[in-house]
Design an enzyme around this catalytic site. Structure first.
Site, PDB file in Angstrom:
ATOM      1  N   LYS A 166     -12.862  28.273 -22.344  1.00 47.75           N
ATOM      2  CA  LYS A 166     -12.163  28.197 -23.629  1.00 47.75           C
ATOM      3  C   LYS A 166     -11.603  26.790 -23.832  1.00 47.75           C
ATOM      4  CE  LYS A 166      -9.653  32.200 -25.373  1.00 47.75           C
ATOM      5  NZ  LYS A 166      -8.458  33.000 -25.118  1.00 47.75           N
TER       6      LYS A 166
HETATM    7  O1  G3P Z   1      -7.093  35.833 -27.504  1.00 52.56           O
HETATM    8  C1  G3P Z   1      -6.020  35.219 -28.178  1.00 52.56           C
HETATM    9  C2  G3P Z   1      -4.899  36.176 -28.284  1.00 52.56           C
HETATM   10  O2  G3P Z   1      -4.421  36.443 -26.994  1.00 52.56           O
HETATM   11  C3  G3P Z   1      -3.760  35.765 -29.128  1.00 52.56           C
HETATM   12  O3  G3P Z   1      -3.043  36.913 -29.408  1.00 52.56           O
HETATM   13  O4  G3P Z   1      -1.124  38.268 -30.025  1.00 52.56           O
HETATM   14  O5  G3P Z   1      -0.789  36.051 -28.887  1.00 52.56           O
HETATM   15  O6  G3P Z   1      -1.555  36.156 -31.250  1.00 52.56           O
HETATM   16  P1  G3P Z   1      -1.541  36.839 -29.920  1.00 52.56           P
END
Ligand code: G3P
Length: 216
Positions: free
Chosen positions: A83
């Site tokens: 990534k």
């Molecule tokens: O894969 C990216 C994800 O983990 C982000 O999620 O909930 O932190 O916006 P969030």
């Protein structure tokens, strides 16, 4: 459509893998911090549980550093996807890693133009964050529609991975649009299996089963 678990917690990753509905895994520094384990060690364990793509996130800000980290990650297991963030340096790293045969997931994508650039840089996966857009009053799923249209227009093969999923509605909306992948926390993954009427139905069938005459 592929369903990924967005986690670095190996006990929930195992539970998801046991359902055979889990096709891959995404991790990031925040999830690794939450899991409280050394990153490479936890990645190795995840790759032994999940046979599909496992995303490992670089933390360098320059292309050279990202490439170096990416090469190290790629030695952990064959199913590692590196990534990199959507920045100029990230796109340089994406091209370099792709040329070396290492698959790249371009993360932190919040606009259709960023997704276009990720595809042009040879990304294997692009990760638009729908939940974080919803959080600031934008419609995250509109971005997925735009990316799908652009990728179809130019026959880009970069896979759209809908990230920052917060609920089951995000999952079926992503499926309707035709995103290749949705990654979600275990709590959302679990919810996909459930419906109140399923529970009510099971209860009713079990009650009625008691009334069915049995062989003596
Ligand atoms: O894969 C990216 C994800 O983990 C982000 O999620 O909930 O932190 O916006 P969030």
């Amino acid at each position: 459509m592929q369903l990924f678990i967005d986690s670095a917690d190996t006990s929930e990753i195992k539970r998801a893998a046991e359902t055979s509905a889990c096709d891959g895994c995404t991790t990031n520094p925040s999830l690794a911090a939450k899991a409280g384990r050394e990153y490479n060690e936890v990645l190795k364990e995840i790759c032994s549980i999940i046979k599909g793509p496992v995303s490992a996130e670089t933390v360098s800000l320059d292309a050279e550093g990202m490439v170096k980290e990416g090469i190290e990650f790629s030695k952990i297991a064959k199913n590692i996807v590196v990534k990199v963030p959507m920045t100029v340096e990230g796109m340089k790293a994406c091209q370099k890693l792709t040329k070396k045969g290492i698959k790249v997931n371009v993360t932190l994508v919040f606009s259709a133009n960023q997704a276009l650039l990720a595809a042009k840089s040879g990304a294997f996966i692009v990760s638009p964050f729908v939940g974080r857009l919803d959080d600031i009053g934008e419609v995250g799923m509109d971005l997925i529609k735009d990316i799908r249209l652009i990728y179809n227009n130019y026959k880009f093969t970069t896979q759209i991975l809908v990230a920052s999923i917060r609920n089951p509605i995000h999952v079926f909306e992503a499926a309707k649009i035709g995103a290749e992948i949705a990654t979600m926390p275990y709590s959302v993954f679990e919810q996909l299996f459930k419906h109140t009427l399923t529970d009510v139905g099971i209860k009713k069938f079990l009650e009625d089963w008691k009334k069915v005459p049995k062989k003596k």
